[in-house]
Motif scaffolding. Structure first.
Motif, mmCIF file in Angstrom:
data_model
loop_
_atom_site.group_PDB
_atom_site.id
_atom_site.type_symbol
_atom_site.label_atom_id
_atom_site.label_comp_id
_atom_site.label_asym_id
_atom_site.label_seq_id
_atom_site.Cartn_x
_atom_site.Cartn_y
_atom_site.Cartn_z
ATOM 1 N N TRP A 219 0.832 -1.204 0.000
ATOM 2 C CA TRP A 219 0.000 0.000 0.000
ATOM 3 C C TRP A 219 0.864 1.250 0.000
ATOM 4 N N ASN A 220 2.015 1.158 0.650
ATOM 5 C CA ASN A 220 2.897 2.318 0.761
ATOM 6 C C ASN A 220 3.859 2.366 -0.425
ATOM 7 N N THR A 221 3.318 2.328 -1.616
ATOM 8 C CA THR A 221 4.117 2.456 -2.833
ATOM 9 C C THR A 221 3.622 3.646 -3.628
ATOM 10 N N GLY A 222 4.454 4.135 -4.505
ATOM 11 C CA GLY A 222 4.075 5.264 -5.347
ATOM 12 C C GLY A 222 3.200 4.835 -6.509
ATOM 13 N N THR A 223 3.004 5.754 -7.408
ATOM 14 C CA THR A 223 2.214 5.492 -8.607
ATOM 15 C C THR A 223 2.968 4.506 -9.501
ATOM 16 N N PRO A 224 2.320 3.434 -9.935
ATOM 17 C CA PRO A 224 3.001 2.459 -10.794
ATOM 18 C C PRO A 224 3.496 3.089 -12.097
ATOM 19 N N LYS A 225 4.586 2.560 -12.639
ATOM 20 C CA LYS A 225 5.172 3.104 -13.870
ATOM 21 C C LYS A 225 4.234 2.990 -15.059
ATOM 22 N N HIS A 226 3.383 1.960 -15.074
ATOM 23 C CA HIS A 226 2.475 1.782 -16.207
ATOM 24 C C HIS A 226 1.241 2.687 -16.128
ATOM 25 N N ASN A 227 1.080 3.428 -15.043
ATOM 26 C CA ASN A 227 -0.058 4.319 -14.873
ATOM 27 C C ASN A 227 0.107 5.516 -15.807
ATOM 28 N N THR A 228 -0.847 5.724 -16.689
ATOM 29 C CA THR A 228 -0.744 6.806 -17.667
ATOM 30 C C THR A 228 -1.325 8.133 -17.178
ATOM 31 N N ARG B 127 -0.448 5.851 0.653
ATOM 32 C CA ARG B 127 0.384 6.763 -0.133
ATOM 33 C C ARG B 127 -0.346 6.980 -1.443
ATOM 34 N N SER B 128 -0.554 8.242 -1.778
ATOM 35 C CA SER B 128 -1.247 8.524 -3.037
ATOM 36 C C SER B 128 -0.407 9.413 -3.903
#
Length: 166
Positions: free
Chosen positions: A102-111, A165-166
């Motif tokens: 949950w405490n991760t940033g925005t995924p790289k594949h997120n456009t 984290r958002s």
């Protein structure tokens, strides 16, 4: 992973909880004395710092946990600020795999550039989704990215609490 005892680790490595830096307290057979008392460890390509004892590589954040609590962590250790090389004691906390994810940033594949938010070209709407307990949850369609992001943040605070984290 080799599980050295607290005494073995404490004899080999020093740890500064304010800086998160490890130092060499004891040398192996072939190590030069010039390394004694010097910072030790290396940063892996993943960003995680590793230290070694008797040629066994250990994740530095797990070693920090052992040296601060006297016990190896039961599960995972989360870096609160999301920086896996920041091993200051104030930045570490016990976590489950889900909490750590949950405490991760925005995924790289997120456009869209916004965690949990995507654009639907066919309808011209923004869609918000969140995952919890292994299930994807649809949060709705929205006219703006900001509205979808607000829906994600609201759900994340409820579902993920301090690990959001958002």
């Amino acid at each position: 992973m080799p599980h050295f005892t607290f005494d073995e680790v404490d004899a080999a490595l020093g740890y500064d909880p304010e800086t998160g830096i490890f130092t060499r307290k004891r040398l192996g057979k072939f190590a030069a004395k010039k390394y004694l008392g010097k910072p030790t460890g290396y940063k892996h390509s993943s960003g995680c710092v590793f230290v070694s004892i008797n040629k066994k590589k250990l994740k530095a954040h797990r070693v920090a946990w052992l040296l601060q609590t006297g016990e190896w962590p039961a599960d995972e250790i989360d870096h609160i600020n999301g920086n896996p090389s920041d091993n200051r004691w104030a930045n570490l906390r016990a976590a489950t795999r889900s909490q750590n994810n949950w405490n991760t940033g925005t995924p790289k594949h997120n456009t869209s550039g916004i965690k949990g938010v995507g654009f639907l070209a066919r309808s011209g709407k923004w869609r918000a989704n969140i995952s919890a307990c292994g299930q994807a949850r649809f949060l709705g369609h929205f006219d703006t990215a900001e509205e979808a992001a607000a829906a994600y943040r609201s759900a994340a605070l409820i579902l993920h609490g301090e690990f959001v984290r958002s």
